[in-house]
Motif scaffolding. Sequence first.
Motif, PDB file in Angstrom:
ATOM      1  N   LEU A   9      48.229  52.077  44.009  1.00  0.00           N
ATOM      2  CA  LEU A   9      48.546  50.656  44.108  1.00  0.00           C
ATOM      3  C   LEU A   9      47.494  49.915  43.304  1.00  0.00           C
ATOM      4  N   VAL A  10      47.919  49.172  42.298  1.00  0.00           N
ATOM      5  CA  VAL A  10      46.988  48.573  41.347  1.00  0.00           C
ATOM      6  C   VAL A  10      47.095  47.056  41.330  1.00  0.00           C
ATOM      7  N   GLY A  11      45.947  46.412  41.116  1.00  0.00           N
ATOM      8  CA  GLY A  11      45.902  44.955  41.049  1.00  0.00           C
ATOM      9  C   GLY A  11      46.286  44.422  39.685  1.00  0.00           C
ATOM     10  N   ASP A  12      45.905  45.109  38.623  1.00  0.00           N
ATOM     11  CA  ASP A  12      46.197  44.689  37.254  1.00  0.00           C
ATOM     12  C   ASP A  12      47.104  45.751  36.635  1.00  0.00           C
ATOM     13  N   LEU A  54      52.492  54.418  39.406  1.00  0.00           N
ATOM     14  CA  LEU A  54      51.746  53.174  39.608  1.00  0.00           C
ATOM     15  C   LEU A  54      52.684  52.162  40.206  1.00  0.00           C
ATOM     16  N   TYR A  55      52.147  51.353  41.102  1.00  0.00           N
ATOM     17  CA  TYR A  55      52.948  50.278  41.684  1.00  0.00           C
ATOM     18  C   TYR A  55      52.030  49.097  41.939  1.00  0.00           C
ATOM     19  N   SER A  56      52.513  47.932  41.677  1.00  0.00           N
ATOM     20  CA  SER A  56      51.740  46.713  41.867  1.00  0.00           C
ATOM     21  C   SER A  56      51.322  46.558  43.330  1.00  0.00           C
ATOM     22  N   ARG A  57      50.027  46.359  43.553  1.00  0.00           N
ATOM     23  CA  ARG A  57      49.513  46.150  44.911  1.00  0.00           C
ATOM     24  C   ARG A  57      50.163  44.921  45.538  1.00  0.00           C
ATOM     25  N   ALA A  58      50.320  43.855  44.749  1.00  0.00           N
ATOM     26  CA  ALA A  58      50.929  42.624  45.269  1.00  0.00           C
ATOM     27  C   ALA A  58      52.373  42.863  45.690  1.00  0.00           C
ATOM     28  N   ALA A  59      53.110  43.654  44.914  1.00  0.00           N
ATOM     29  CA  ALA A  59      54.515  43.918  45.238  1.00  0.00           C
ATOM     30  C   ALA A  59      54.645  44.700  46.541  1.00  0.00           C
ATOM     31  N   ILE A  60      53.812  45.715  46.727  1.00  0.00           N
ATOM     32  CA  ILE A  60      53.904  46.486  47.968  1.00  0.00           C
ATOM     33  C   ILE A  60      53.406  45.656  49.151  1.00  0.00           C
ATOM     34  N   ALA A  61      52.405  44.798  48.924  1.00  0.00           N
ATOM     35  CA  ALA A  61      51.921  43.926  50.011  1.00  0.00           C
ATOM     36  C   ALA A  61      53.034  42.987  50.473  1.00  0.00           C
ATOM     37  N   ARG A  62      53.800  42.460  49.530  1.00  0.00           N
ATOM     38  CA  ARG A  62      54.943  41.609  49.908  1.00  0.00           C
ATOM     39  C   ARG A  62      55.979  42.423  50.681  1.00  0.00           C
ATOM     40  N   VAL A  64      55.582  45.058  52.571  1.00  0.00           N
ATOM     41  CA  VAL A  64      55.193  45.483  53.918  1.00  0.00           C
ATOM     42  C   VAL A  64      54.583  44.353  54.744  1.00  0.00           C
ATOM     43  N   GLY A  65      54.540  43.148  54.163  1.00  0.00           N
ATOM     44  CA  GLY A  65      54.088  41.983  54.921  1.00  0.00           C
ATOM     45  C   GLY A  65      52.585  41.826  55.063  1.00  0.00           C
ATOM     46  N   THR A  66      51.817  42.398  54.132  1.00  0.00           N
ATOM     47  CA  THR A  66      50.360  42.262  54.212  1.00  0.00           C
ATOM     48  C   THR A  66      49.790  41.369  53.113  1.00  0.00           C
ATOM     49  N   ASP A  67      50.642  40.600  52.451  1.00  0.00           N
ATOM     50  CA  ASP A  67      50.200  39.802  51.305  1.00  0.00           C
ATOM     51  C   ASP A  67      49.236  38.676  51.679  1.00  0.00           C
ATOM     52  N   ALA A  68      49.115  38.321  52.944  1.00  0.00           N
ATOM     53  CA  ALA A  68      48.160  37.277  53.351  1.00  0.00           C
ATOM     54  C   ALA A  68      46.765  37.853  53.637  1.00  0.00           C
ATOM     55  N   LEU A  69      46.637  39.170  53.638  1.00  0.00           N
ATOM     56  CA  LEU A  69      45.349  39.813  53.915  1.00  0.00           C
ATOM     57  C   LEU A  69      44.505  39.899  52.644  1.00  0.00           C
ATOM     58  N   PRO A  70      43.173  40.043  52.788  1.00  0.00           N
ATOM     59  CA  PRO A  70      42.325  40.207  51.602  1.00  0.00           C
ATOM     60  C   PRO A  70      42.716  41.472  50.834  1.00  0.00           C
ATOM     61  N   GLU A  71      42.549  41.425  49.515  1.00  0.00           N
ATOM     62  CA  GLU A  71      42.947  42.565  48.679  1.00  0.00           C
ATOM     63  C   GLU A  71      42.087  43.792  48.922  1.00  0.00           C
ATOM     64  N   ALA A  72      40.774  43.612  48.987  1.00  0.00           N
ATOM     65  CA  ALA A  72      39.909  44.781  49.109  1.00  0.00           C
ATOM     66  C   ALA A  72      38.602  44.425  49.786  1.00  0.00           C
ATOM     67  N   PRO A  73      38.491  44.687  51.079  1.00  0.00           N
ATOM     68  CA  PRO A  73      37.208  44.466  51.733  1.00  0.00           C
ATOM     69  C   PRO A  73      36.185  45.480  51.226  1.00  0.00           C
ATOM     70  N   ALA A  74      34.925  45.134  51.289  1.00  0.00           N
ATOM     71  CA  ALA A  74      33.870  46.065  50.875  1.00  0.00           C
ATOM     72  C   ALA A  74      33.900  47.288  51.790  1.00  0.00           C
ATOM     73  N   SER A  75      33.978  48.449  51.182  1.00  0.00           N
ATOM     74  CA  SER A  75      34.004  49.684  51.964  1.00  0.00           C
ATOM     75  C   SER A  75      33.782  50.875  51.043  1.00  0.00           C
ATOM     76  N   GLN A  76      33.593  52.012  51.637  1.00  0.00           N
ATOM     77  CA  GLN A  76      33.541  53.234  50.862  1.00  0.00           C
ATOM     78  C   GLN A  76      34.960  53.586  50.436  1.00  0.00           C
ATOM     79  N   ASP A  77      35.074  54.480  49.462  1.00  0.00           N
ATOM     80  CA  ASP A  77      36.401  54.881  48.992  1.00  0.00           C
ATOM     81  C   ASP A  77      37.199  55.512  50.120  1.00  0.00           C
ATOM     82  N   ARG A  78      38.509  55.267  50.117  1.00  0.00           N
ATOM     83  CA  ARG A  78      39.402  55.838  51.130  1.00  0.00           C
ATOM     84  C   ARG A  78      40.375  56.837  50.535  1.00  0.00           C
ATOM     85  N   GLY A  79      40.379  56.950  49.229  1.00  0.00           N
ATOM     86  CA  GLY A  79      41.266  57.896  48.566  1.00  0.00           C
ATOM     87  C   GLY A  79      40.702  58.263  47.208  1.00  0.00           C
TER      88      GLY A  79
END
Length: 134
Positions: A9-12, A54-62, A64-79
């Motif tokens: 899932l990509v932002g750009d 590849l799939y747009s992060r914004a498209a999948i957020a819309r 699944v209904g998570t488009d109002a959440l922050p894109e990427a909180p600070a964290s260690q890698d998850r994948g």
Amino acid sequence: MDALYPRLLVGDFETASRFWTGALRDLLGVEPVKCLPEAGYANWDLGGEAVLVLYSRAAIARAVGTDALPEAPASQDRGMLVMRVADTDEAAATLVAHGATVVAEPQDRPDWGPGLRTAHLRDPDGNLIELQSY
């Protein structure tokens, strides 16, 4: 259950599709099967099997209904996308030439497995990639 393929899932989308088109062309000799910039979707196959989607992060957020959440909180890698290559050093240089950044230089990892050599990079969207040769 079948695990079908990795989907990043990509932002750009434009930058990500340009990076992965060049990288997979040089590493595996494959071209996109489908690239739909307006939909934020692209996929590559090798021997009739999906290699990467590849799939747009914004498209999948819309979707699944998570488009109002922050894109990427600070964290260690998850994948991480792990790719077996013939030559870790050469493959790392190829990805860097396409815009990846090195996280950990190519190095032998005898404690991980006999003859294992790895490199860790990030694609332009920040996804962690591990290259392995053994």
